[in-house]
Write a protein that holds these residues in place. Structure first.
Motif, PDB file in Angstrom:
ATOM      1  N   CYS A  47       8.664   3.850  -2.702  1.00 48.39           N
ATOM      2  CA  CYS A  47       7.185   4.204  -2.206  1.00 48.39           C
ATOM      3  C   CYS A  47       6.700   4.541  -3.665  1.00 48.39           C
ATOM      4  O   CYS A  47       6.019   4.496  -4.300  1.00 48.39           O
ATOM      5  CB  CYS A  47       6.696   4.939  -1.407  1.00 48.39           C
ATOM      6  SG  CYS A  47       6.330   3.311   0.330  1.00 48.39           S
ATOM      7  N   GLU A  48       8.293   5.780  -4.121  1.00 49.19           N
ATOM      8  CA  GLU A  48       7.264   6.496  -4.864  1.00 49.19           C
ATOM      9  C   GLU A  48       8.231   5.747  -6.507  1.00 49.19           C
ATOM     10  O   GLU A  48       7.283   5.838  -7.546  1.00 49.19           O
ATOM     11  CB  GLU A  48       8.295   7.591  -5.285  1.00 49.19           C
ATOM     12  CG  GLU A  48       8.171   8.530  -4.452  1.00 49.19           C
ATOM     13  CD  GLU A  48       7.320   9.179  -5.016  1.00 49.19           C
ATOM     14  OE1 GLU A  48       6.293   9.793  -5.692  1.00 49.19           O
ATOM     15  OE2 GLU A  48       6.757  10.520  -4.056  1.00 49.19           O
ATOM     16  N   LYS A  88       0.825  -1.370  -0.137  1.00 45.62           N
ATOM     17  CA  LYS A  88       0.099   0.410   0.196  1.00 45.62           C
ATOM     18  C   LYS A  88       1.135   1.160  -0.246  1.00 45.62           C
ATOM     19  O   LYS A  88       1.099   1.691   1.067  1.00 45.62           O
ATOM     20  CB  LYS A  88      -0.811  -0.238   0.987  1.00 45.62           C
ATOM     21  CG  LYS A  88      -2.125  -1.805   0.747  1.00 45.62           C
ATOM     22  CD  LYS A  88      -2.591  -1.544   2.379  1.00 45.62           C
ATOM     23  CE  LYS A  88      -3.678  -2.127   2.135  1.00 45.62           C
ATOM     24  NZ  LYS A  88      -3.377  -3.793   2.872  1.00 45.62           N
ATOM     25  N   TYR A  89       1.756   1.356  -1.135  1.00 48.36           N
ATOM     26  CA  TYR A  89       2.736   2.347  -0.961  1.00 48.36           C
ATOM     27  C   TYR A  89       2.416   3.752  -0.749  1.00 48.36           C
ATOM     28  O   TYR A  89       2.703   5.045  -0.724  1.00 48.36           O
ATOM     29  CB  TYR A  89       3.846   2.207  -2.689  1.00 48.36           C
ATOM     30  CG  TYR A  89       3.899   1.015  -2.968  1.00 48.36           C
ATOM     31  CD1 TYR A  89       4.730   0.817  -1.965  1.00 48.36           C
ATOM     32  CD2 TYR A  89       3.568   0.155  -3.550  1.00 48.36           C
ATOM     33  CE1 TYR A  89       5.611  -0.876  -2.329  1.00 48.36           C
ATOM     34  CE2 TYR A  89       4.447  -0.568  -3.603  1.00 48.36           C
ATOM     35  CZ  TYR A  89       4.999  -1.221  -3.090  1.00 48.36           C
ATOM     36  OH  TYR A  89       5.703  -2.969  -3.365  1.00 48.36           O
ATOM     37  N   ALA A  90       0.782   4.330  -1.450  1.00 46.15           N
ATOM     38  CA  ALA A  90       0.495   5.607  -1.336  1.00 46.15           C
ATOM     39  C   ALA A  90       0.257   5.534   0.348  1.00 46.15           C
ATOM     40  O   ALA A  90       0.351   7.178   0.914  1.00 46.15           O
ATOM     41  CB  ALA A  90      -0.645   6.105  -2.383  1.00 46.15           C
ATOM     42  N   GLU A  91      -0.336   4.760   0.823  1.00 44.19           N
ATOM     43  CA  GLU A  91      -0.086   4.794   2.590  1.00 44.19           C
ATOM     44  C   GLU A  91       0.621   4.737   2.958  1.00 44.19           C
ATOM     45  O   GLU A  91       0.957   5.563   4.575  1.00 44.19           O
ATOM     46  CB  GLU A  91      -1.482   3.357   3.423  1.00 44.19           C
ATOM     47  CG  GLU A  91      -1.470   3.222   4.099  1.00 44.19           C
ATOM     48  CD  GLU A  91      -2.633   2.379   4.785  1.00 44.19           C
ATOM     49  OE1 GLU A  91      -2.503   2.146   5.652  1.00 44.19           O
ATOM     50  OE2 GLU A  91      -3.357   2.513   3.465  1.00 44.19           O
ATOM     51  N   ARG A 104       6.422   5.620  -9.797  1.00 43.49           N
ATOM     52  CA  ARG A 104       7.003   6.780 -10.558  1.00 43.49           C
ATOM     53  C   ARG A 104       8.764   6.881 -10.116  1.00 43.49           C
ATOM     54  O   ARG A 104       9.189   7.310  -8.899  1.00 43.49           O
ATOM     55  CB  ARG A 104       6.138   8.231  -9.238  1.00 43.49           C
ATOM     56  CG  ARG A 104       4.998   8.500  -9.529  1.00 43.49           C
ATOM     57  CD  ARG A 104       4.130   9.322  -9.293  1.00 43.49           C
ATOM     58  NE  ARG A 104       4.282   9.770  -7.574  1.00 43.49           N
ATOM     59  CZ  ARG A 104       3.863   9.452  -6.207  1.00 43.49           C
ATOM     60  NH1 ARG A 104       2.362   9.313  -7.266  1.00 43.49           N
ATOM     61  NH2 ARG A 104       3.679   9.688  -5.394  1.00 43.49           N
ATOM     62  N   PRO A 105       9.561   6.156 -10.699  1.00 46.23           N
ATOM     63  CA  PRO A 105      10.730   5.849 -10.658  1.00 46.23           C
ATOM     64  C   PRO A 105      11.678   7.360 -11.267  1.00 46.23           C
ATOM     65  O   PRO A 105      12.911   7.775 -10.827  1.00 46.23           O
ATOM     66  CB  PRO A 105      11.805   5.036 -11.920  1.00 46.23           C
ATOM     67  CG  PRO A 105      10.221   5.342 -13.236  1.00 46.23           C
ATOM     68  CD  PRO A 105       9.006   5.473 -12.087  1.00 46.23           C
ATOM     69  N   GLU A 106      10.994   8.372 -11.888  1.00 37.93           N
ATOM     70  CA  GLU A 106      11.880   9.747 -12.029  1.00 37.93           C
ATOM     71  C   GLU A 106      12.290  10.152 -10.533  1.00 37.93           C
ATOM     72  O   GLU A 106      12.892  10.738 -10.177  1.00 37.93           O
ATOM     73  CB  GLU A 106      11.001  10.241 -13.102  1.00 37.93           C
ATOM     74  CG  GLU A 106      11.000   9.691 -14.393  1.00 37.93           C
ATOM     75  CD  GLU A 106       9.847   8.310 -14.851  1.00 37.93           C
ATOM     76  OE1 GLU A 106       9.060   8.435 -13.647  1.00 37.93           O
ATOM     77  OE2 GLU A 106       9.725   8.148 -16.081  1.00 37.93           O
TER      78      GLU A 106
END
Length: 230
Positions: A86-87, A59-62, A92-94
């Protein structure tokens, strides 16, 4: 922030369960982290634990939100690498690469800097920049013969990138080096080496279980023919 004794004990019990379960049952660990969060959302340790529990369940955003909250409370940069990862998890690797170039990285201890290097290399691979990922992992820490807690994972990541680049002989060498340093089984370097060498594992127990069945069947056939011997 201090909590009333009874509340502090309840929070502590839930945090202990998070730590105990996060590897073997991350979903259950996440559930305990949510309880702790409801009880004491203004405690940095609770926000951090909730972040890692969310991270473990992808749950990366959390997770990122919790890590940011913990960082605001403490002012510490130690969560910077996992925030960057988490990005990556959010596609969103950038952004992760941008974080790798921020001043916060210089404030990390050696373990944190190695972790940031691993995240940056992963981001390069996410973006299809395999050669750049390999170069990112090439560092004094990789070249050192000293073994630290991060050594197996760093060597493993390097071996994995080399293998993806088609440099199989070098990959085999570095999987071997990862295995030498991996006393706690943090990686599957031994399995990767076996795979490269074409080794197939046979379940001996299954084979042993099959043999008596065949022998019994032969005996039954012999009894029916009247040819079994006492």
């Amino acid at each position: 922030m201090s909590l009333p004794k009874t509340l502090a004990e309840d929070v502590a019990r839930n945090l202990v369960m998070v730590a105990r379960l996060i590897d073997e049952d991350p979903e259950q660990a996440y559930a305990y982290s949510r309880i702790a969060l409801r009880l004491a959302s203004r405690v940095a340790a609770v926000r951090e634990a909730a972040g890692f529990a969310a991270y473990a369940t992808q749950k990366y955003a959390e997770a990122l939100a919790e890590f940011r909250a913990a960082r605001r409370m403490t002012g510490s940069v130690e969560l910077w690498p996992v925030m960057a990862d988490c990005e990556r998890g959010l596609g969103r690797p950038e952004k992760a690469m941008a974080m790798a170039g921020e001043p916060e990285v210089q404030k990390l201890d050696k373990a944190g800097q190695v972790e940031m290097r691993l995240v940056a290399a992963g981001a390069r691979r996410d973006m299809g920049q395999l050669d750049a990922a390999i170069v990112t992992l090439q560092s004094p820490e990789l070249a050192s013969n000293a073994v630290h807690p991060w050594t197996p994972r760093l060597r493993y990541a390097y071996a994995d990138a080399l293998l993806e680049a088609g440099r199989e002989d070098e990959a085999r060498e570095w999987f071997g080096k990862a295995l030498e340093a991996d006393k706690d089984g943090a990686t599957d370097a031994s399995d990767r080496l076996a795979e490269l060498d074409g080794v197939e594992f046979v379940d001996v127990l299954d084979d042993d279980e099959d043999e008596p069945v065949a022998a019994d069947a032969d005996r039954d056939d012999a009894d029916e023919d009247g040819t079994s011997q006492a």
